[in-house]
Design a protein around this motif. Structure first.
Motif, PDB file in Angstrom:
ATOM      1  N   PHE A 198      51.234 -58.162 115.374  1.00 57.12           N
ATOM      2  CA  PHE A 198      49.909 -58.701 115.079  1.00 57.12           C
ATOM      3  C   PHE A 198      49.790 -60.179 115.461  1.00 57.12           C
ATOM      4  CE2 PHE A 198      50.228 -55.020 112.218  1.00 57.12           C
ATOM      5  CZ  PHE A 198      49.117 -54.316 112.671  1.00 57.12           C
ATOM      6  N   ILE A 199      50.842 -60.941 115.260  1.00 55.52           N
ATOM      7  CA  ILE A 199      50.837 -62.340 115.723  1.00 55.52           C
ATOM      8  C   ILE A 199      50.626 -62.378 117.228  1.00 55.52           C
ATOM      9  CG2 ILE A 199      52.288 -64.385 116.069  1.00 55.52           C
ATOM     10  CD1 ILE A 199      53.593 -63.782 113.358  1.00 55.52           C
ATOM     11  N   PHE A 200      51.350 -61.525 117.935  1.00 54.53           N
ATOM     12  CA  PHE A 200      51.258 -61.519 119.388  1.00 54.53           C
ATOM     13  C   PHE A 200      49.906 -60.974 119.848  1.00 54.53           C
ATOM     14  CE2 PHE A 200      52.423 -59.776 123.652  1.00 54.53           C
ATOM     15  CZ  PHE A 200      52.764 -60.983 124.231  1.00 54.53           C
ATOM     16  N   THR A 201      49.408 -59.943 119.179  1.00 52.52           N
ATOM     17  CA  THR A 201      48.107 -59.374 119.532  1.00 52.52           C
ATOM     18  C   THR A 201      46.998 -60.400 119.354  1.00 52.52           C
ATOM     19  OG1 THR A 201      48.812 -57.129 118.955  1.00 52.52           O
ATOM     20  CG2 THR A 201      46.451 -57.552 118.978  1.00 52.52           C
ATOM     21  N   LYS A 202      47.061 -61.164 118.256  1.00 55.03           N
ATOM     22  CA  LYS A 202      46.055 -62.216 118.028  1.00 55.03           C
ATOM     23  C   LYS A 202      46.104 -63.249 119.155  1.00 55.03           C
ATOM     24  CE  LYS A 202      43.005 -64.679 115.678  1.00 55.03           C
ATOM     25  NZ  LYS A 202      42.783 -65.767 116.625  1.00 55.03           N
ATOM     26  N   TRP A 203      47.304 -63.605 119.575  1.00 55.19           N
ATOM     27  CA  TRP A 203      47.455 -64.570 120.668  1.00 55.19           C
ATOM     28  C   TRP A 203      46.882 -63.999 121.959  1.00 55.19           C
ATOM     29  CZ3 TRP A 203      50.549 -64.481 125.165  1.00 55.19           C
ATOM     30  CH2 TRP A 203      50.642 -65.710 125.838  1.00 55.19           C
ATOM     31  N   LEU A 204      47.178 -62.739 122.257  1.00 54.68           N
ATOM     32  CA  LEU A 204      46.626 -62.094 123.450  1.00 54.68           C
ATOM     33  C   LEU A 204      45.100 -62.063 123.396  1.00 54.68           C
ATOM     34  CD1 LEU A 204      48.993 -59.008 123.894  1.00 54.68           C
ATOM     35  CD2 LEU A 204      48.844 -60.973 125.431  1.00 54.68           C
ATOM     36  N   GLN A 205      44.555 -61.752 122.237  1.00 56.09           N
ATOM     37  CA  GLN A 205      43.105 -61.684 122.085  1.00 56.09           C
ATOM     38  C   GLN A 205      42.466 -63.036 122.375  1.00 56.09           C
ATOM     39  OE1 GLN A 205      41.563 -60.901 118.132  1.00 56.09           O
ATOM     40  NE2 GLN A 205      39.886 -59.667 118.948  1.00 56.09           N
ATOM     41  N   ASP A 206      43.099 -64.104 121.910  1.00 59.28           N
ATOM     42  CA  ASP A 206      42.579 -65.450 122.145  1.00 59.28           C
ATOM     43  C   ASP A 206      42.707 -65.854 123.611  1.00 59.28           C
ATOM     44  OD1 ASP A 206      41.990 -65.648 119.469  1.00 59.28           O
ATOM     45  OD2 ASP A 206      43.776 -66.815 118.959  1.00 59.28           O
ATOM     46  N   VAL A 207      43.795 -65.455 124.256  1.00 59.96           N
ATOM     47  CA  VAL A 207      44.018 -65.800 125.662  1.00 59.96           C
ATOM     48  C   VAL A 207      43.030 -65.083 126.572  1.00 59.96           C
ATOM     49  CG1 VAL A 207      45.620 -65.544 127.605  1.00 59.96           C
ATOM     50  CG2 VAL A 207      46.448 -66.440 125.422  1.00 59.96           C
ATOM     51  N   PHE A 208      42.833 -63.784 126.343  1.00 60.12           N
ATOM     52  CA  PHE A 208      42.013 -62.972 127.245  1.00 60.12           C
ATOM     53  C   PHE A 208      40.556 -62.847 126.809  1.00 60.12           C
ATOM     54  CE2 PHE A 208      46.304 -61.206 128.235  1.00 60.12           C
ATOM     55  CZ  PHE A 208      46.292 -61.439 129.603  1.00 60.12           C
ATOM     56  N   HIS A 209      40.249 -63.203 125.550  1.00 66.94           N
ATOM     57  CA  HIS A 209      38.880 -63.103 125.018  1.00 66.94           C
ATOM     58  C   HIS A 209      38.367 -61.663 125.113  1.00 66.94           C
ATOM     59  CE1 HIS A 209      38.875 -67.464 124.928  1.00 66.94           C
ATOM     60  NE2 HIS A 209      39.163 -67.487 126.211  1.00 66.94           N
ATOM     61  N   VAL A 210      39.095 -60.758 124.469  1.00 70.96           N
ATOM     62  CA  VAL A 210      38.769 -59.333 124.532  1.00 70.96           C
ATOM     63  C   VAL A 210      38.672 -58.749 123.124  1.00 70.96           C
ATOM     64  CG1 VAL A 210      39.771 -58.930 126.818  1.00 70.96           C
ATOM     65  CG2 VAL A 210      41.236 -58.817 124.786  1.00 70.96           C
ATOM     66  N   PRO A 211      37.987 -57.613 122.987  1.00 72.13           N
ATOM     67  CA  PRO A 211      37.903 -56.958 121.678  1.00 72.13           C
ATOM     68  C   PRO A 211      39.217 -56.290 121.298  1.00 72.13           C
ATOM     69  CG  PRO A 211      36.792 -55.636 123.334  1.00 72.13           C
ATOM     70  CD  PRO A 211      37.186 -56.916 124.012  1.00 72.13           C
ATOM     71  N   LEU A 212      39.367 -56.050 120.002  1.00 76.57           N
ATOM     72  CA  LEU A 212      40.594 -55.460 119.461  1.00 76.57           C
ATOM     73  C   LEU A 212      40.256 -54.322 118.515  1.00 76.57           C
ATOM     74  CD1 LEU A 212      43.626 -55.356 118.626  1.00 76.57           C
ATOM     75  CD2 LEU A 212      43.128 -57.219 117.025  1.00 76.57           C
ATOM     76  N   ILE A 213      40.979 -53.220 118.661  1.00 73.47           N
ATOM     77  CA  ILE A 213      40.875 -52.072 117.767  1.00 73.47           C
ATOM     78  C   ILE A 213      42.199 -51.945 117.023  1.00 73.47           C
ATOM     79  CG2 ILE A 213      40.410 -49.598 117.605  1.00 73.47           C
ATOM     80  CD1 ILE A 213      38.149 -51.327 118.880  1.00 73.47           C
ATOM     81  N   ILE A 214      42.143 -51.864 115.684  1.00 74.89           N
ATOM     82  CA  ILE A 214      43.350 -51.704 114.863  1.00 74.89           C
ATOM     83  C   ILE A 214      43.219 -50.411 114.068  1.00 74.89           C
ATOM     84  CG2 ILE A 214      44.766 -52.660 113.012  1.00 74.89           C
ATOM     85  CD1 ILE A 214      43.825 -55.454 113.845  1.00 74.89           C
TER      86      ILE A 214
END
Length: 426
Positions: free
Chosen positions: A136-152
């Motif tokens: 989740f730490i890494f996913t949050k970082w990826l989301q911020d880098v790429f500016h994309v939606p997230l499904i959990i």
């Protein structure tokens, strides 16, 4: 009765066609079941992880066995070039070590095209431990880098089938774990969270894609991939289709408006069997194969042969542990790579390959130079085991304390915003 020439030709064609179909299905089954395990191999599946060596799982061997690709320096450099961002220390240190088609995701981003992130959690305890934070730490970082939606996805239904947990208790664990996840720093404007037990009945498109997946995988194939036996409950046999469905954007039409959008899944390597199956099914459904980034396991306090587990309080550091509990657990239970006596340690030095306190620092200490200094000092014998454990305590404790402040702010109302079926920023 004699066959005409036309009927004979038709009969021969039909036989050949059936043989070809059988050969294709046999090849597919072999591909899906391509993970062979020898006695000397580490054991890794979605429910159990056990290493054969004190140093932990042999991830290079696991890459070969699973058929994924190593995240190498070339891929990291391409990531930094495409995004303009320095790679996360999880990438730099090989904590996320393996991938499937991540280069395709980078190509999409470079071309200005969209994708989405999908990850999840199988809730089995009231509080998550620090090992659960890694994806989740890494996913949050990826989301911020790429500016994309997230499904959990919270697979509370899975825990009902695999563990002795009542449906009501599994749902409550899902909601508690959702708050734990939200406290990592996610935003409801571009993040949707759902638990299977409540959501599937509210989204016909999701269930319809589950059925499409189920029609593409035989009983023999699912047994071969997941090791199911004849005495397993039937819910286990169909469950993989539930974890596969969020990898297809058409399962969530209220977000993606039935558009076909590629997916990237950051997850621990033990979840890969689900997505090997999903990737094969994707081709048959004429949908994009999900790309994956695989994380290694945060080891248990007692040693790197086991991953940290929520079922053993003495093997894990939980997100609701007090500073005193964290200190006591690391001092008492963290496996040491040091020598038997101070004199011997000064002479021979410690072994960072097996020392749990050092392994935790590789996950949670962001400063590369400081980590390198600690490694050198410990291996030379200058730094003692007690001093290394103190450094681990001093690194992990403030991280968890800061997290607990955020967790206290996640109320039921805040959580409900993430679960609301709605359009999010894409």
């Amino acid at each position: 009765m004699f066959l005409t020439k036309e009927r004979t030709n038709y009969y021969i064609f039909t036989v050949i066609l059936k043989l070809c179909v059988r050969l294709v299905m046999a090849e597919l089954e072999e591909q899906l079941n391509n993970v062979s395990v020898n006695e000397d191999d580490d054991f890794v599946d979605p429910w159990n992880v056990a290493g054969k060596s004190q140093t932990g799982i042999d991830y290079d061997k696991l890459i070969k066995r699973f058929g994924s690709q190593k995240i190498d320096e070339e891929l990291i450099q391409r990531f930094e070039k495409v995004t303009g961002q320095k790679a996360h220390h999880f990438l730099r240190r090989g904590i996320f070590f393996s991938h499937r088609d991540f280069h395709i995701i980078l190509n999409l981003h470079e071309a200005g095209k969209k994708f989405y992130l999908y990850t999840g959690r199988g809730p089995s305890s009231e509080s998550m431990h620090i090992g659960h934070l890694i994806p989740f730490i890494f996913t949050k970082w990826l989301q911020d880098v790429f500016h994309v939606p997230l499904i959990i996805q919270l697979t509370d239904d899975e825990k009902v089938m695999w563990k002795d947990i009542k449906i009501e208790d599994a749902r409550q664990m899902a909601f508690n774990n959702a708050k734990d996840i939200i406290a990592v720093g996610f935003n409801p404007s571009n993040t949707f969270i759902f638990n299977d037990l409540d959501f599937i009945g509210q989204c016909p498109a999701f269930y319809q894609n589950m059925l499409r997946v189920q029609k593409c995988v035989t009983f023999n194939q699912v047994k071969g991939i997941f090791g199911f036996g004849d005495s397993d409950v039937i819910g286990k046999i169909t469950f993989p289709s539930i974890e596969a469905a969020p990898a297809f954007s058409t399962s969530l039409p209220f977000i993606f408006e039935n558009k076909v959008v590629p997916c990237l899944i950051p997850c621990a390597i033990d979840q890969d069997p689900y997505f090997r199956m999903t990737r094969d099914v994707a081709a048959r459904l004429k949908l994009p194969k999900p790309a994956l980034l695989h994380a290694s396991f945060l080891p248990a306090l007692q040693g790197a042969q086991q991953k940290m587990s929520a079922s053993d309080p003495n093997a894990s550091i939980f997100l609701n542990d007090t500073p005193k509990q964290i200190k006591n657990k690391i001092n008492k239970y963290a496996f040491s790579g040091g020598q038997a006596t101070v004199e011997e340690h000064r002479e021979k030095g410690g072994n960072t390959d097996v020392d749990i306190s050092y392994k935790y620092l590789t996950f949670f200490l962001e400063d590369d130079e400081k980590l390198a200094e600690i490694k050198k000092s410990y291996e030379s014998g200058e730094l003692l085991t007690g001093e290394l454990k103190k450094l681990a305590v001093e690194t992990i404790t403030p991280l968890i304390q800061d997290y607990q402040v955020r967790r206290a702010q996640v109320t039921d109302d805040v959580m409900r915003k993430f679960f609301e079926i709605r359009k999010i920023d894409v």
